[in-house]
Write a protein that holds these residues in place. Structure first.
Motif, PDB file in Angstrom:
ATOM      1  N   LYS A  60       0.820  -1.212   0.000  1.00 19.27           N
ATOM      2  CA  LYS A  60       0.000   0.000   0.000  1.00 19.27           C
ATOM      3  C   LYS A  60       0.854   1.262   0.000  1.00 19.27           C
ATOM      4  O   LYS A  60       0.427   2.305  -0.517  1.00 19.27           O
ATOM      5  CB  LYS A  60      -0.932  -0.007   1.215  1.00 19.27           C
ATOM      6  CG  LYS A  60      -2.016  -1.086   1.151  1.00 19.27           C
ATOM      7  CD  LYS A  60      -2.891  -1.045   2.388  1.00 19.27           C
ATOM      8  CE  LYS A  60      -3.982  -2.118   2.337  1.00 19.27           C
ATOM      9  NZ  LYS A  60      -4.847  -2.108   3.548  1.00 19.27           N
TER      10      LYS A  60
ATOM     11  N   LYS B  46       4.582  -3.253  -4.935  1.00 18.76           N
ATOM     12  CA  LYS B  46       3.289  -3.806  -5.305  1.00 18.76           C
ATOM     13  C   LYS B  46       3.298  -4.313  -6.735  1.00 18.76           C
ATOM     14  O   LYS B  46       2.835  -5.431  -7.029  1.00 18.76           O
ATOM     15  CB  LYS B  46       2.214  -2.735  -5.134  1.00 18.76           C
ATOM     16  CG  LYS B  46       0.826  -3.190  -5.536  1.00 18.76           C
ATOM     17  CD  LYS B  46      -0.189  -2.071  -5.343  1.00 18.76           C
ATOM     18  CE  LYS B  46      -1.586  -2.542  -5.753  1.00 18.76           C
ATOM     19  NZ  LYS B  46      -2.592  -1.460  -5.568  1.00 18.76           N
ATOM     20  N   GLU B  47       3.847  -3.533  -7.648  1.00 23.57           N
ATOM     21  CA  GLU B  47       3.849  -3.931  -9.055  1.00 23.57           C
ATOM     22  C   GLU B  47       4.759  -5.133  -9.299  1.00 23.57           C
ATOM     23  O   GLU B  47       4.363  -6.102  -9.943  1.00 23.57           O
ATOM     24  CB  GLU B  47       4.293  -2.749  -9.921  1.00 23.57           C
ATOM     25  CG  GLU B  47       4.342  -3.076 -11.399  1.00 23.57           C
ATOM     26  CD  GLU B  47       4.786  -1.870 -12.220  1.00 23.57           C
ATOM     27  OE1 GLU B  47       4.896  -2.015 -13.446  1.00 23.57           O
ATOM     28  OE2 GLU B  47       5.039  -0.802 -11.618  1.00 23.57           O
TER      29      GLU B  47
ATOM     30  N   ASN C  97       4.253   1.169  -0.978  1.00 25.19           N
ATOM     31  CA  ASN C  97       5.406   0.982  -1.859  1.00 25.19           C
ATOM     32  C   ASN C  97       4.877   0.514  -3.213  1.00 25.19           C
ATOM     33  O   ASN C  97       4.643  -0.674  -3.431  1.00 25.19           O
ATOM     34  CB  ASN C  97       6.367  -0.049  -1.266  1.00 25.19           C
ATOM     35  CG  ASN C  97       7.681  -0.121  -2.021  1.00 25.19           C
ATOM     36  OD1 ASN C  97       7.786   0.274  -3.177  1.00 25.19           O
ATOM     37  ND2 ASN C  97       8.704  -0.659  -1.370  1.00 25.19           N
ATOM     38  N   SER C  98       4.663   1.437  -4.123  1.00 21.63           N
ATOM     39  CA  SER C  98       4.075   1.092  -5.427  1.00 21.63           C
ATOM     40  C   SER C  98       4.996   0.195  -6.240  1.00 21.63           C
ATOM     41  O   SER C  98       4.533  -0.699  -6.957  1.00 21.63           O
ATOM     42  CB  SER C  98       3.759   2.376  -6.202  1.00 21.63           C
ATOM     43  OG  SER C  98       4.937   3.156  -6.370  1.00 21.63           O
TER      44      SER C  98
END
Length: 557
Positions: free
Chosen positions: A264, A270-271, A266-267
Motif C-alpha cells: 500500500k 506492489k507492481e 510501496n508502489s
C-alpha cells in the motif's frame, strides 16, 4: 414409310436376328392361339420352378453357415470356461500348498543395552531402515522390546533439557527463547550443525534402535512405546512435530497480509511483487510440457526470480526466518545466509512457489499422476540451492506445511469420512462452505500422494547439493498410514497410499532394497487385508500388487 426418320429405317434394317425372330413371332398369325398360350405358360412355370429351387438352395446354405457359426461360438465359450476353471484350480492348489508351508522363525537375539545418546547425537538419530535389511528381519524384529535409557553407563536419567519456542512475531528476533531454565549452565550445543550433517548423505541410514516396520514411527501414528522408554525430557531437537507445520502455515498467512500492507505504501513493490508471483505460477503450469531441457530452463527462470527477491532491489521489510522452519537453527560456518533476517519478499515468493506446486499437484496430478514427477524435480532443484536456504538448511518446511494442511494423512492424521470432524482431519476440502464431492476429494488425494512421492523420492547421489527432503520422509509417511488400526482405516488413506506407490515403486526399491519390498507387501497386501470394509479404494491396493506381479514380476503375496 415416307415419313419415317432415317434412324428408324437403319435400326430396322440392321436389327439383330434375335429381335427379328421376336418381331416375327409377334406378327405371327397364331400368336393368340390356345397352343401358343399353353407353350408360354409352360415356359413361365419352368422358370418359376428354377427360381424357387435357387432360393431354397441359398436359404439352406445360409442355415448351414449360421449353424456352423453357432457351434464355433459355443466351442470358444467352452474353451474359455475350461481355461478359467483350470486357472482357478491351479490357484487353489498353490493356495493349499502355501497354507501347508510352515516357516520356523529364529529366536530373537538378546536386546543390547545402549547408553543414552547425547543431545547432538539425538539430532542425527535416524528412523529409516538399512538398505540391506531383509524382509524377514523387518518382520521378525517387531517383538524386540525397546532398551531402557542409560546415561554414561548408569541408570540415572539426564536432567530435563529446556524446551525452546520460536519468537512470536514475524519481524522479531530470530533467537529461540527457553521456556524453562536449565538445572546448570553448560556450553551451547550446535544442533543445526548436527542436523545439517544428518541430511548430508543421500543413502538411507540404518536405524539406531531395534524394531520392525510397524515400530519405526513413534511420533504421531498412535504409538508411544519409544517415547515412554525415554526419561521425561524435552523432545530431541531433530524431532519434527506436525503441530509446528500448522504454525508455519499460520505465519505464512500473516506474512501475506504483511506484504499487502507494505504494498500500500510501496508502489514499486506492489507492481513487481505481483509480476513475480504470476511468473512463478505460469512457470509451474508449464512444467513437463517440453521435456527435460525445457524443464531446466523453467527451473532457471524460477531461480532468477528468487535471486532477484534476495537482492532486495525492490525494497521490502526483513523477516525472521525462524517463524517458517520446523526446527531451531543456529548459524553454520560457510552457510550463504547466516543472518537473523531475510527479505520478506523472498519468503513470500517461496510461499507462492509452494502454493503453485500444491495446486498443480491437485489440478493435474489427480487425473494424470505421472505429471507430478517433473514438478518434483523442480521442487528438489529449487529448494536444494544453497542460495535459497537459511543457515545451511533448506526452507522446504514451507512446502511441507502446505502438504500438512491439504493432506493430513501423510502426517498420521485419521478420521471418519462420515462425520464433519473426521473429514476435517482427513483434509476433505470445502468450496463455498460446502464439502466437495467424494470424487473430487479422491482426485485431490491422488494428486497430492503422487506429488509427495515426487518430492521425497529424489536421488542426489551424483549431485553436490543436499537433498532438501530425503527419502526417509516417504518411509515415515507410509508407515504412519499402514500402522493405522483396522477400525480407523479410511478410503482416503488407501487412495493416498496407492498414489504414493504407483509409478514410484522402482525408486523406492532403489533406495531401500529388500526393506522396500517388505514395506510394499505391508502396504498392498497386509494393510488392505485388515480393512473392515472392502471398498473400491481398498481393493485398488490389492489390484496394484497384482499389476506389479504381472508387469514387473514383483510378487508380494
Amino acid at each position: 414409310m415416307a415419313g419415317s426418320s432415317p434412324t428408324r429405317r437403319r435400326s430396322f434394317q440392321f436389327a439383330s436376328p434375335q429381335s427379328s425372330s421376336v418381331i416375327a413371332e409377334i406378327l405371327s398369325e397364331d400368336r393368340n392361339s390356345e397352343s401358343r398360350h399353353k407353350q408360354l405358360l409352360e415356359l413361365a412355370k419352368r422358370e418359376h420352378e428354377r427360381v424357387r429351387e435357387d432360393a431354397e438352395r441359398v436359404y439352406r446354405d445360409h442355415l448351414r453357415r449360421e449353424e456352423r457359426q453357432r457351434l464355433l461360438d459355443e466351442k470358444r465359450q467352452e474353451e474359455q470356461r475350461i481355461k478359467v476353471e483350470e486357472q482357478i484350480a491351479a490357484d487353489r492348489v498353490r493356495l493349499h500348498a502355501l497354507k501347508l508351508t510352515k516357516v520356523e522363525a529364529p529366536p530373537s537375539p538378546p536386546t543390547p543395552r545402549f547408553p543414552e545418546p547425547s543431545r547432538a547425537a539425538a539430532v542425527a538419530e535416524s528412523t529409516t531402515p538399512a538398505p540391506t535389511s531383509t524382509p524377514s528381519a523387518v518382520s521378525n524384529q517387531s517383538s524386540v522390546p525397546q532398551p531402557p535409557p542409560q546415561t554414561n553407563g548408569s541408570a540415572t536419567p539426564k536432567p530435563p533439557a529446556p524446551a525452546t519456542t520460536f519468537s512470536p512475531g514475524l519481524f522479531g528476533s530470530s533467537k529461540a527463547q527457553p521456556t524453562t531454565q536449565p538445572a546448570a549452565p553448560g556450553p551451547p550445543i550446535d544442533t543445526t550443525a548436527a542436523t545439517a550433517k544428518n541430511r548430508t548423505p543421500e543413502a538411507p541410514r540404518p536405524p539406531s534402535f531395534p524394531g520392525g516396520f510397524g515400530n519405526l514411527l513413534n511420533n504421531g501414528a498412535g504409538s508411544n512405546r519409544a517415547s515412554s522408554a525415554r526419561p521425561e525430557s524435552a523432545p530431541p531437537a531433530g524431532q519434527l512435530t506436525v503441530d509446528r507445520y500448522t504454525t508455519i502455515h499460520k505465519n505464512l498467512k500473516e506474512l501475506r497480509n504483511s506484504m499487502a500492507e507494505q504494498a500500500k505504501t510501496n508502489s514499486a513493490l506492489k507492481e513487481r511483487m505481483g509480476d513475480m508471483r504470476r511468473e512463478i505460477r505460469k512457470i509451474i503450469g508449464q512444467l513437463g510440457g517440453g521435456g527435460a531441457p525445457a524443464n531446466r530452463q523453467q527451473q532457471q527462470r524460477i531461480a532468477a526470480v528468487l535471486r532477484e527477491a534476495l537482492t532486495n532491489r525492490v525494497q521490502s521489510q526483513l523477516v525472521d526466518p525462524s517463524n517458517f522452519v520446523a526446527e531451531p537453527r543456529n548459524p553454520v560456518q560457510g552457510a550463504v545466509h547466516n543472518d537473523a533476517q531475510l527479505p520478506s519478499l523472498f519468503i513470500y515468493l517461496l510461499n507462492a512457489f509452494s502454493k503453485s506446486v500444491i495446486l498443480q499437484f491437485i489440478g493435474e496430478g489427480g487425473a494424470r499422476p505421472e505429471t507430478a514427477d517433473p514438478i518434483g524435480v523442480c521442487v528438489a532443484a529449487t529448494f536444494s540451492e544453497p542460495d535459497f536456504g537459511w543457515r545451511g538448511v533448506s526452507m522446504i518446511d514451507i512446502l511441507v506445511a502446505k502438504f500438512r494442511i491439504v493432506c493430513p494423512v501423510l502426517f498420521g492424521y485419521r478420521g471418519s469420512e462420515k462425520t464433519e470432524q473426521g473429514r476435517e482431519r482427513l483434509g476433505w476440502w470445502k468450496e463455498n462452505g460446502r464439502w466437495v464431492t467424494e470424487q473430487q476429494h479422491m482426485d485431490r488425494m491422488t494428486g497430492l500422494g503422487a506429488g509427495f512421492a515426487a518430492v521425497s523420492l529424489r536421488k542426489f547421489a551424483a549431485s553436490k547439493k543436499k537433498n532438501p527432503y530425503p527419502p526417509r520422509h516417504f518411509w515415515t509417511a507410509m508407515a504412519k498410514i499402514i500402522n493405522t488400526p483396522p477400525n480407523e482405516i479410511s478410503n482416503t488413506q488407501c487412495v493416498v497410499l496407492k498414489s504414493m506407490i504407483q509409478n514410484y515403486e522402482a525408486k523406492f526399491i532403489e533406495f531401500y532394497g529388500t526393506a522396500a519390498v517388505a514395506a510394499l507387501r505391508a502396504s498392498l497386501i497386509d494393510f488392505p487385508a485388515r480393512a473392515p470394509e472392502k471398498s473400491p479404494a481398498v481393493n485398488s491396493l490389492e489390484v496394484l500388487a497384482q499389476q506389479f506381479k504381472r508387469d514387473i514380476g514383483l510378487a508380494l503375496g
